[in-house]
Design a protein around this motif. Structure first.
Motif, PDB file in Angstrom:
ATOM      1  N   THR A 145       0.730  -1.031  -0.069  1.00  0.00           N
ATOM      2  CA  THR A 145       0.029  -0.251  -0.103  1.00  0.00           C
ATOM      3  C   THR A 145       0.832   1.116   0.063  1.00  0.00           C
ATOM      4  OG1 THR A 145      -1.685  -1.465   1.287  1.00  0.00           O
ATOM      5  CG2 THR A 145      -1.749   1.126   1.153  1.00  0.00           C
ATOM      6  N   ILE A 146       0.591   2.373  -0.607  1.00  0.00           N
ATOM      7  CA  ILE A 146       1.149   3.471  -0.773  1.00  0.00           C
ATOM      8  C   ILE A 146       0.057   4.550  -0.382  1.00  0.00           C
ATOM      9  CG2 ILE A 146       2.541   5.203  -2.040  1.00  0.00           C
ATOM     10  CD1 ILE A 146       3.302   3.023  -4.144  1.00  0.00           C
ATOM     11  N   GLY A 147       0.450   5.189   0.753  1.00  0.00           N
ATOM     12  CA  GLY A 147      -0.481   6.170   1.195  1.00  0.00           C
ATOM     13  C   GLY A 147       0.106   7.595   1.262  1.00  0.00           C
ATOM     14  N   GLU A 148      -0.383   8.426   2.113  1.00  0.00           N
ATOM     15  CA  GLU A 148      -0.106   9.804   2.414  1.00  0.00           C
ATOM     16  C   GLU A 148       1.551   9.612   3.417  1.00  0.00           C
ATOM     17  OE1 GLU A 148       0.049  13.798   1.949  1.00  0.00           O
ATOM     18  OE2 GLU A 148      -1.386  12.432   1.490  1.00  0.00           O
ATOM     19  N   GLN A 149       2.512   9.902   2.671  1.00  0.00           N
ATOM     20  CA  GLN A 149       3.775   9.873   3.283  1.00  0.00           C
ATOM     21  C   GLN A 149       4.005   8.461   3.991  1.00  0.00           C
ATOM     22  OE1 GLN A 149       5.804  12.087   2.086  1.00  0.00           O
ATOM     23  NE2 GLN A 149       3.751  13.147   1.215  1.00  0.00           N
ATOM     24  N   MET A 150       3.563   7.409   3.407  1.00  0.00           N
ATOM     25  CA  MET A 150       3.964   6.048   3.911  1.00  0.00           C
ATOM     26  C   MET A 150       3.762   5.032   2.880  1.00  0.00           C
ATOM     27  SD  MET A 150       0.913   4.172   3.853  1.00  0.00           S
ATOM     28  CE  MET A 150       0.816   2.946   5.310  1.00  0.00           C
ATOM     29  N   ILE A 151       4.383   3.907   3.169  1.00  0.00           N
ATOM     30  CA  ILE A 151       4.197   2.920   2.463  1.00  0.00           C
ATOM     31  C   ILE A 151       4.027   1.608   3.337  1.00  0.00           C
ATOM     32  CG2 ILE A 151       5.523   3.606   0.140  1.00  0.00           C
ATOM     33  CD1 ILE A 151       7.685   1.594   1.267  1.00  0.00           C
ATOM     34  N   ALA A 152       3.572   0.539   3.022  1.00  0.00           N
ATOM     35  CA  ALA A 152       3.215  -0.569   3.888  1.00  0.00           C
ATOM     36  C   ALA A 152       3.418  -2.035   3.011  1.00  0.00           C
ATOM     37  CB  ALA A 152       1.772  -0.622   4.624  1.00  0.00           C
ATOM     38  N   PHE A 153       4.184  -2.920   3.480  1.00  0.00           N
ATOM     39  CA  PHE A 153       4.334  -4.221   2.910  1.00  0.00           C
ATOM     40  C   PHE A 153       4.495  -5.265   3.986  1.00  0.00           C
ATOM     41  CE2 PHE A 153       8.307  -2.008   2.462  1.00  0.00           C
ATOM     42  CZ  PHE A 153       9.138  -2.870   3.177  1.00  0.00           C
ATOM     43  N   PRO A 154       4.147  -6.430   3.372  1.00  0.00           N
ATOM     44  CA  PRO A 154       4.652  -7.553   4.470  1.00  0.00           C
ATOM     45  C   PRO A 154       6.062  -8.057   4.653  1.00  0.00           C
ATOM     46  CG  PRO A 154       3.878  -8.477   2.313  1.00  0.00           C
ATOM     47  CD  PRO A 154       3.866  -7.131   2.409  1.00  0.00           C
ATOM     48  N   ILE A 155       6.430  -8.194   6.105  1.00  0.00           N
ATOM     49  CA  ILE A 155       7.717  -8.534   6.523  1.00  0.00           C
ATOM     50  C   ILE A 155       7.364  -9.741   7.468  1.00  0.00           C
ATOM     51  CG2 ILE A 155       8.586  -6.293   6.118  1.00  0.00           C
ATOM     52  CD1 ILE A 155       8.780  -6.130   8.970  1.00  0.00           C
ATOM     53  N   MET A 156       8.542 -10.536   7.734  1.00  0.00           N
ATOM     54  CA  MET A 156       8.432 -11.460   8.807  1.00  0.00           C
ATOM     55  C   MET A 156       9.024 -10.923  10.259  1.00  0.00           C
ATOM     56  SD  MET A 156       7.313 -14.440   7.789  1.00  0.00           S
ATOM     57  CE  MET A 156       8.163 -15.696   8.877  1.00  0.00           C
ATOM     58  N   LEU A 157       8.484 -10.683  11.216  1.00  0.00           N
ATOM     59  CA  LEU A 157       8.762 -10.136  12.459  1.00  0.00           C
ATOM     60  C   LEU A 157       8.532 -11.163  13.481  1.00  0.00           C
ATOM     61  CD1 LEU A 157       9.942  -7.616  13.362  1.00  0.00           C
ATOM     62  CD2 LEU A 157       7.525  -6.831  13.940  1.00  0.00           C
ATOM     63  N   ASP A 158       9.239 -11.599  14.279  1.00  0.00           N
ATOM     64  CA  ASP A 158       9.279 -12.738  15.483  1.00  0.00           C
ATOM     65  C   ASP A 158       8.471 -13.987  14.732  1.00  0.00           C
ATOM     66  OD1 ASP A 158      10.379 -10.825  17.090  1.00  0.00           O
ATOM     67  OD2 ASP A 158       8.514  -9.954  17.638  1.00  0.00           O
ATOM     68  N   GLY A 159       8.881 -14.420  13.448  1.00  0.00           N
ATOM     69  CA  GLY A 159       8.299 -15.421  13.000  1.00  0.00           C
ATOM     70  C   GLY A 159       6.757 -15.336  12.474  1.00  0.00           C
ATOM     71  N   LYS A 160       6.364 -14.251  12.670  1.00  0.00           N
ATOM     72  CA  LYS A 160       5.006 -14.040  12.053  1.00  0.00           C
ATOM     73  C   LYS A 160       5.079 -13.158  10.907  1.00  0.00           C
ATOM     74  CE  LYS A 160       2.850 -15.268  16.444  1.00  0.00           C
ATOM     75  NZ  LYS A 160       1.856 -14.610  17.428  1.00  0.00           N
ATOM     76  N   THR A 161       4.118 -13.200   9.820  1.00  0.00           N
ATOM     77  CA  THR A 161       4.022 -12.317   8.841  1.00  0.00           C
ATOM     78  C   THR A 161       3.122 -11.039   9.347  1.00  0.00           C
ATOM     79  OG1 THR A 161       4.258 -13.889   7.270  1.00  0.00           O
ATOM     80  CG2 THR A 161       3.283 -11.815   6.465  1.00  0.00           C
ATOM     81  N   ARG A 162       3.923  -9.908   9.189  1.00  0.00           N
ATOM     82  CA  ARG A 162       3.017  -8.517   9.519  1.00  0.00           C
ATOM     83  C   ARG A 162       3.161  -7.568   8.162  1.00  0.00           C
ATOM     84  NH1 ARG A 162       4.447  -7.667  15.784  1.00  0.00           N
ATOM     85  NH2 ARG A 162       4.013  -9.439  16.442  1.00  0.00           N
ATOM     86  N   LYS A 163       1.964  -6.898   7.932  1.00  0.00           N
ATOM     87  CA  LYS A 163       1.982  -6.088   6.926  1.00  0.00           C
ATOM     88  C   LYS A 163       2.386  -4.735   7.867  1.00  0.00           C
ATOM     89  CE  LYS A 163      -0.237  -4.120   3.036  1.00  0.00           C
ATOM     90  NZ  LYS A 163      -1.536  -3.785   2.209  1.00  0.00           N
ATOM     91  N   THR A 164       3.630  -4.124   7.634  1.00  0.00           N
ATOM     92  CA  THR A 164       4.370  -3.072   8.325  1.00  0.00           C
ATOM     93  C   THR A 164       4.189  -1.918   7.672  1.00  0.00           C
ATOM     94  OG1 THR A 164       5.643  -4.887   9.172  1.00  0.00           O
ATOM     95  CG2 THR A 164       6.209  -2.509   9.506  1.00  0.00           C
ATOM     96  N   ARG A 165       3.858  -0.743   8.410  1.00  0.00           N
ATOM     97  CA  ARG A 165       3.761   0.635   7.743  1.00  0.00           C
ATOM     98  C   ARG A 165       5.406   1.220   8.073  1.00  0.00           C
ATOM     99  NH1 ARG A 165      -1.190   3.616   7.720  1.00  0.00           N
ATOM    100  NH2 ARG A 165      -0.203   5.335   8.435  1.00  0.00           N
ATOM    101  N   PHE A 166       5.707   2.042   6.982  1.00  0.00           N
ATOM    102  CA  PHE A 166       7.034   2.763   6.884  1.00  0.00           C
ATOM    103  C   PHE A 166       6.802   3.993   6.702  1.00  0.00           C
ATOM    104  CE2 PHE A 166       7.805  -1.787   6.020  1.00  0.00           C
ATOM    105  CZ  PHE A 166       8.952  -2.065   7.003  1.00  0.00           C
ATOM    106  N   ARG A 167       7.309   5.233   7.378  1.00  0.00           N
ATOM    107  CA  ARG A 167       7.315   6.711   6.814  1.00  0.00           C
ATOM    108  C   ARG A 167       8.188   6.611   5.534  1.00  0.00           C
ATOM    109  NH1 ARG A 167      10.610  10.966   8.218  1.00  0.00           N
ATOM    110  NH2 ARG A 167      12.017   9.749   9.230  1.00  0.00           N
TER     111      ARG A 167
END
Length: 348
Positions: A95-117
């Motif tokens: 997802t590309i939004g207002e001054q952010m993007i979000a995409f899935p990563i692996m965090l602590d063994g689980k898939t999470r769609k994570t937002r980045f500034r």
């Protein structure tokens, strides 16, 4: 449809995690292509069959990439070993939004769609609104993170027959001539030469001091300055084409550009780093977004043939004089002959 790529800088809180995932992505592609090479065909695998610490959506993309590499391997007869870390996400999973993007990563063994500034420019927002989103490529360059997003944008081609020829050079970065005789000179060759010389002198001093990191930063800064100049020149050229209702822009075919470009010994070092290719590509994609076609012609002798009588003459410095009485700036002669030249075989 016109395809182009936008680059969005973003700021991860844990860059080492992204580095690890990027290395895992490339490792997975290499393992699968190696397996295909041993078995003689690409294995029928799903995400359940591949042991990789990647989100399933990203792993699916890695499998598709491995198939593509495997096909290329069969065609060329050798297996390329991918080394540069990279992380691909398809258009359904980011997802590309207002001054952010979000995409899935692996965090602590689980898939999470994570937002980045992120830094999403107004230009990028406008393009995204009218585009079909393609693959997103996550890369790290000199410690900075970028999302390179492929876009497909619908364009309507112009149907008239007005043509513009564009001549690229050092002393005059670009000259454009339209089929109705309108001429315009773009850029400041002396300014560009000054920028090149200034940074070259600074690099020489830093080189003697063995300051390699400072040299890299300076190279990046110089490239950003020249890229900005090329963006402005290409925008001005395309704006002129739009104003003059041009349907086709003709450019020099860039094969052997260093041999065909007009230069002197003093300018050869500047020509070596001059971004003819970048400027051409900026003109090309901006023109196509405006519905203007771009074609390439053979630049051989374009600065020597008289536009009026066809006689071949050598210009003296910037002035072109023919025995028939025709007199003009040599770069205008080049642009005129590029406009009249037949399209070259292949693409630049």
């Amino acid at each position: 449809m016109q395809t182009l790529t936008i680059k969005i800088q973003f700021f991860p809180d844990h860059p080492e995690l992204l580095r690890q995932l990027s290395r895992e992505y490339i490792h997975t592609v290499n393992v699968l292509t190696e397996q295909a090479e041993k078995e003689g065909s690409f294995p029928k695998v799903t995400t359940k069959d591949v042991d990789a610490h990647l989100p399933s959506a990203v792993l699916n993309q890695a499998i598709r990439d491995a198939k593509s590499v495997s096909k290329k391997m069969k065609k060329e007869g050798k297996r390329p070993i991918l080394k540069k870390p990279v992380y691909f996400v398809n258009n359904q999973n980011y997802t590309i939004g207002e001054q952010m993007i979000a995409f899935p990563i692996m965090l602590d063994g689980k898939t999470r769609k994570t937002r980045f500034r992120a830094m999403v420019t107004e230009r990028d927002k406008n393009l995204i609104q009218h585009a079909k989103l393609g693959l997103m490529r996550i890369v790290e360059k000199t410690g900075k993170w970028y999302a390179q997003v492929s876009l497909s944008i619908p364009v309507t081609k112009k149907k008239n027959e007005k043509v513009m020829g564009v001549d690229l050079g050092l002393k005059v970065p670009a000259v454009a001539v339209t089929s109705n005789g309108k001429t315009r000179f773009f850029g400041n060759g002396r300014q560009n030469k000054y920028i090149r010389r200034k940074y070259q002198q600074r690099r020489r001093k830093l080189g003697k001091l063995k300051k390699l990191s400072a040299i890299r930063k300076m190279n990046n800064k110089e490239q950003r300055i020249m890229k900005d100049i090329n963006h402005k020149i290409s925008r001005q050229i395309v704006n002129m084409a739009i104003k003059e209702d041009v349907s086709v822009i003709k450019l020099e075919k860039l094969t052997n550009i260093r041999q065909t470009a007009r230069t002197s010994r003093k300018n050869e070092k500047h020509l070596h780093t001059w971004s003819f290719y970048q400027l051409s590509k900026f003109i090309e994609y901006k023109a196509k977004l405006a519905g203007i076609s771009v074609v390439y012609v053979d630049p051989k002798y374009t600065s020597q043939h008289c536009p009026q009588c066809g006689t071949k003459n050598k210009a003296r410095d910037r002035k072109y004089v023919c025995r028939c009485g025709y007199v003009a700036h040599r770069d205008r002669v080049g642009a005129w002959n590029i406009m009249k030249a037949p399209v070259a075989d292949g693409v630049a």
